[in-house]
Design a protein around this motif. Structure first.
Motif, PDB file in Angstrom:
ATOM      1  N   ALA A  62       7.534  -3.802   9.153  1.00  0.00           N
ATOM      2  CA  ALA A  62       6.132  -3.384   9.109  1.00  0.00           C
ATOM      3  C   ALA A  62       6.012  -1.879   8.913  1.00  0.00           C
ATOM      4  O   ALA A  62       5.138  -1.404   8.179  1.00  0.00           O
ATOM      5  N   ALA A  63       6.903  -1.111   9.534  1.00  0.00           N
ATOM      6  CA  ALA A  63       6.837   0.346   9.426  1.00  0.00           C
ATOM      7  C   ALA A  63       7.062   0.805   7.994  1.00  0.00           C
ATOM      8  O   ALA A  63       6.508   1.830   7.569  1.00  0.00           O
ATOM      9  N   HIS A  64       7.854   0.075   7.225  1.00  0.00           N
ATOM     10  CA  HIS A  64       8.135   0.462   5.844  1.00  0.00           C
ATOM     11  C   HIS A  64       6.897   0.366   4.961  1.00  0.00           C
ATOM     12  O   HIS A  64       6.881   0.938   3.861  1.00  0.00           O
ATOM     13  N   HIS A  65       5.872  -0.328   5.399  1.00  0.00           N
ATOM     14  CA  HIS A  65       4.647  -0.448   4.605  1.00  0.00           C
ATOM     15  C   HIS A  65       3.658   0.694   4.879  1.00  0.00           C
ATOM     16  O   HIS A  65       2.655   0.814   4.177  1.00  0.00           O
ATOM     17  N   LEU A  66       3.933   1.499   5.885  1.00  0.00           N
ATOM     18  CA  LEU A  66       3.043   2.619   6.174  1.00  0.00           C
ATOM     19  C   LEU A  66       3.264   3.756   5.171  1.00  0.00           C
ATOM     20  O   LEU A  66       4.333   3.861   4.558  1.00  0.00           O
ATOM     21  N   ASN A  67       2.248   4.589   5.028  1.00  0.00           N
ATOM     22  CA  ASN A  67       2.313   5.687   4.064  1.00  0.00           C
ATOM     23  C   ASN A  67       3.038   6.878   4.693  1.00  0.00           C
ATOM     24  O   ASN A  67       2.451   7.676   5.423  1.00  0.00           O
ATOM     25  N   LEU A  68       4.320   6.983   4.393  1.00  0.00           N
ATOM     26  CA  LEU A  68       5.139   8.054   4.972  1.00  0.00           C
ATOM     27  C   LEU A  68       4.663   9.429   4.517  1.00  0.00           C
ATOM     28  O   LEU A  68       4.689  10.394   5.299  1.00  0.00           O
ATOM     29  N   PHE A  69       4.214   9.530   3.275  1.00  0.00           N
ATOM     30  CA  PHE A  69       3.778  10.832   2.755  1.00  0.00           C
ATOM     31  C   PHE A  69       2.586  11.366   3.550  1.00  0.00           C
ATOM     32  O   PHE A  69       2.579  12.522   3.989  1.00  0.00           O
ATOM     33  N   GLY A 129      -5.930  -6.157   3.589  1.00  0.00           N
ATOM     34  CA  GLY A 129      -6.190  -7.231   4.538  1.00  0.00           C
ATOM     35  C   GLY A 129      -5.508  -7.072   5.876  1.00  0.00           C
ATOM     36  O   GLY A 129      -5.485  -8.011   6.674  1.00  0.00           O
ATOM     37  N   ILE A 130      -4.955  -5.870   6.152  1.00  0.00           N
ATOM     38  CA  ILE A 130      -4.280  -5.617   7.430  1.00  0.00           C
ATOM     39  C   ILE A 130      -5.204  -4.801   8.315  1.00  0.00           C
ATOM     40  O   ILE A 130      -5.330  -3.577   8.163  1.00  0.00           O
ATOM     41  N   TYR A 131      -5.869  -5.458   9.206  1.00  0.00           N
ATOM     42  CA  TYR A 131      -6.725  -4.781  10.181  1.00  0.00           C
ATOM     43  C   TYR A 131      -6.894  -5.712  11.382  1.00  0.00           C
ATOM     44  O   TYR A 131      -6.635  -6.917  11.282  1.00  0.00           O
ATOM     45  N   PRO A 132      -7.289  -5.184  12.551  1.00  0.00           N
ATOM     46  CA  PRO A 132      -7.364  -6.012  13.769  1.00  0.00           C
ATOM     47  C   PRO A 132      -8.241  -7.242  13.578  1.00  0.00           C
ATOM     48  O   PRO A 132      -9.387  -7.146  13.146  1.00  0.00           O
ATOM     49  N   GLY A 133      -7.676  -8.410  13.874  1.00  0.00           N
ATOM     50  CA  GLY A 133      -8.416  -9.658  13.778  1.00  0.00           C
ATOM     51  C   GLY A 133      -8.480 -10.266  12.406  1.00  0.00           C
ATOM     52  O   GLY A 133      -9.105 -11.323  12.232  1.00  0.00           O
ATOM     53  N   SER A 134      -7.857  -9.640  11.398  1.00  0.00           N
ATOM     54  CA  SER A 134      -7.926 -10.173  10.044  1.00  0.00           C
ATOM     55  C   SER A 134      -7.051 -11.420   9.915  1.00  0.00           C
ATOM     56  O   SER A 134      -6.029 -11.559  10.604  1.00  0.00           O
ATOM     57  N   PRO A 135      -7.427 -12.342   9.036  1.00  0.00           N
ATOM     58  CA  PRO A 135      -6.613 -13.562   8.854  1.00  0.00           C
ATOM     59  C   PRO A 135      -5.187 -13.236   8.412  1.00  0.00           C
ATOM     60  O   PRO A 135      -4.233 -13.883   8.861  1.00  0.00           O
ATOM     61  N   LYS A 136      -5.035 -12.236   7.554  1.00  0.00           N
ATOM     62  CA  LYS A 136      -3.701 -11.880   7.079  1.00  0.00           C
ATOM     63  C   LYS A 136      -2.836 -11.357   8.215  1.00  0.00           C
ATOM     64  O   LYS A 136      -1.646 -11.663   8.300  1.00  0.00           O
ATOM     65  N   PHE A 147       3.249  -5.002  15.955  1.00  0.00           N
ATOM     66  CA  PHE A 147       3.404  -3.626  15.475  1.00  0.00           C
ATOM     67  C   PHE A 147       2.073  -3.069  14.974  1.00  0.00           C
ATOM     68  O   PHE A 147       1.673  -1.960  15.350  1.00  0.00           O
ATOM     69  N   TYR A 148       1.407  -3.831  14.119  1.00  0.00           N
ATOM     70  CA  TYR A 148       0.135  -3.344  13.563  1.00  0.00           C
ATOM     71  C   TYR A 148      -0.941  -3.224  14.641  1.00  0.00           C
ATOM     72  O   TYR A 148      -1.786  -2.328  14.578  1.00  0.00           O
ATOM     73  N   SER A 149      -0.916  -4.099  15.618  1.00  0.00           N
ATOM     74  CA  SER A 149      -1.894  -3.995  16.704  1.00  0.00           C
ATOM     75  C   SER A 149      -1.688  -2.703  17.485  1.00  0.00           C
ATOM     76  O   SER A 149      -2.650  -1.971  17.772  1.00  0.00           O
ATOM     77  N   LEU A 150      -0.432  -2.414  17.828  1.00  0.00           N
ATOM     78  CA  LEU A 150      -0.137  -1.165  18.523  1.00  0.00           C
ATOM     79  C   LEU A 150      -0.441   0.040  17.635  1.00  0.00           C
ATOM     80  O   LEU A 150      -0.908   1.083  18.121  1.00  0.00           O
ATOM     81  N   TYR A 151      -0.184  -0.098  16.362  1.00  0.00           N
ATOM     82  CA  TYR A 151      -0.453   0.976  15.395  1.00  0.00           C
ATOM     83  C   TYR A 151      -1.929   1.344  15.398  1.00  0.00           C
ATOM     84  O   TYR A 151      -2.292   2.532  15.493  1.00  0.00           O
ATOM     85  N   TYR A 152      -2.791   0.367  15.308  1.00  0.00           N
ATOM     86  CA  TYR A 152      -4.226   0.652  15.259  1.00  0.00           C
ATOM     87  C   TYR A 152      -4.747   1.182  16.591  1.00  0.00           C
ATOM     88  O   TYR A 152      -5.581   2.095  16.627  1.00  0.00           O
ATOM     89  N   VAL A 153      -4.247   0.642  17.694  1.00  0.00           N
ATOM     90  CA  VAL A 153      -4.715   1.103  19.001  1.00  0.00           C
ATOM     91  C   VAL A 153      -4.270   2.547  19.255  1.00  0.00           C
ATOM     92  O   VAL A 153      -5.078   3.414  19.619  1.00  0.00           O
ATOM     93  N   THR A 154      -2.981   2.805  19.055  1.00  0.00           N
ATOM     94  CA  THR A 154      -2.434   4.130  19.363  1.00  0.00           C
ATOM     95  C   THR A 154      -2.982   5.194  18.431  1.00  0.00           C
ATOM     96  O   THR A 154      -3.431   6.262  18.869  1.00  0.00           O
ATOM     97  N   PHE A 207       4.624  10.045  15.013  1.00  0.00           N
ATOM     98  CA  PHE A 207       5.145  10.077  13.645  1.00  0.00           C
ATOM     99  C   PHE A 207       6.514   9.408  13.509  1.00  0.00           C
ATOM    100  O   PHE A 207       6.682   8.503  12.676  1.00  0.00           O
ATOM    101  N   PRO A 208       7.515   9.783  14.295  1.00  0.00           N
ATOM    102  CA  PRO A 208       8.810   9.094  14.129  1.00  0.00           C
ATOM    103  C   PRO A 208       8.804   7.644  14.597  1.00  0.00           C
ATOM    104  O   PRO A 208       9.487   6.794  14.018  1.00  0.00           O
ATOM    105  N   LEU A 209       8.011   7.341  15.632  1.00  0.00           N
ATOM    106  CA  LEU A 209       7.997   5.976  16.149  1.00  0.00           C
ATOM    107  C   LEU A 209       7.428   4.982  15.147  1.00  0.00           C
ATOM    108  O   LEU A 209       7.909   3.855  15.035  1.00  0.00           O
ATOM    109  N   TYR A 210       6.407   5.410  14.405  1.00  0.00           N
ATOM    110  CA  TYR A 210       5.728   4.466  13.512  1.00  0.00           C
ATOM    111  C   TYR A 210       6.102   4.666  12.039  1.00  0.00           C
ATOM    112  O   TYR A 210       6.112   3.690  11.275  1.00  0.00           O
ATOM    113  N   TYR A 211       6.387   5.889  11.629  1.00  0.00           N
ATOM    114  CA  TYR A 211       6.597   6.143  10.196  1.00  0.00           C
ATOM    115  C   TYR A 211       8.077   6.281   9.819  1.00  0.00           C
ATOM    116  O   TYR A 211       8.427   6.091   8.653  1.00  0.00           O
ATOM    117  N   LEU A 212       8.925   6.620  10.780  1.00  0.00           N
ATOM    118  CA  LEU A 212      10.339   6.843  10.471  1.00  0.00           C
ATOM    119  C   LEU A 212      11.229   5.770  11.068  1.00  0.00           C
ATOM    120  O   LEU A 212      12.442   5.960  11.166  1.00  0.00           O
TER     121      LEU A 212
END
Length: 214
Positions: A62-69, A129-136, A147-154, A207-212
């Protein structure tokens, strides 16, 4: 006869107004408040560590899909903002009010750029389609969904702190320009700077926890 001066006054009976100010209380109160903030984000990081141990591969996927730049750019932006705020405190202590106000407004600008970049990043995720509560999101593997749930909350909570910090810096800039904060009275600026630095430090962990994550 010898006339004693009035208490708190000058010899000859002329009163002298003195202002008593306790800066220890506000500083201590700010450190206590920052401690509660550390507990808040620390709890989220502990929760992240627990689930990372349980779902290491899904978290990495999941982390590899985040925008590292954008994550790297936001790191530089917040570090630059902290530099501006630190320089503003120094400028006030040197009596350079206009420079201090300008540096604080520059700090506000870095907060605005950070939030704009976060808007771009989240818009991309939501469009996919990746957001809290989304079907995807609900259809994803359990670890990726966590991972995405913690990502949005944090990151959402951190973004709120950036917004609050930007408002604090803007208020301080106005106070510095009007003379309410000056070289002899700058504890409010110090406390505001501490809050902004905390926001920066929290992002250094995010930054390192979620993007690296590898």
């Amino acid at each position: 006869t010898l006339r004693l001066p009035r208490r708190g006054g000058r010899p000859g009976g002329t009163t002298m107004s003195t202002e008593h100010r306790d800066d220890v209380g506000p500083r201590l109160g700010m450190w206590l408040f920052l401690f509660t903030e550390v507990l808040l984000f620390g709890g989220l990081f502990v929760l992240y560590a627990i689930y990372l141990q349980r779902y290491p591969e899904p978290f990495a996927a999941a982390a590899h899909h985040l925008n590292l730049f954008l994550g790297a750019v936001n790191t530089v932006i917040l570090l630059t903002g902290s530099y501006f705020v630190a320089m503003a405190v120094t400028a006030v202590r040197c009596g350079r009010q206009r420079l201090a106000a300008g540096l604080l407004w520059a700090g506000v600008a870095t907060g605005g750029v950070f939030l704009f970049d976060k808007y771009l990043e989240w818009s991309h995720e939501i469009a996919n389609g990746i957001y809290p509560g989304s079907p995807k999101l609900l259809d994803l593997e359990r670890g990726e969904a966590v991972f995405y749930s913690l990502y949005y909350v944090t990151l959402g909570l951190h973004g709120l702190h950036v917004l609050i910090g930007s408002i604090v810096l803007a208020t301080l800039a106005i106070w510095v320009r009007s003379g309410k904060v000056h070289r002899d009275r700058f504890v409010a600026l110090e406390n505001g700077g501490l809050y902004w630095h905390l926001v920066d430090v929290v992002w250094i962990f995010i930054f390192p926890l979620y993007y690296l994550l590898l």
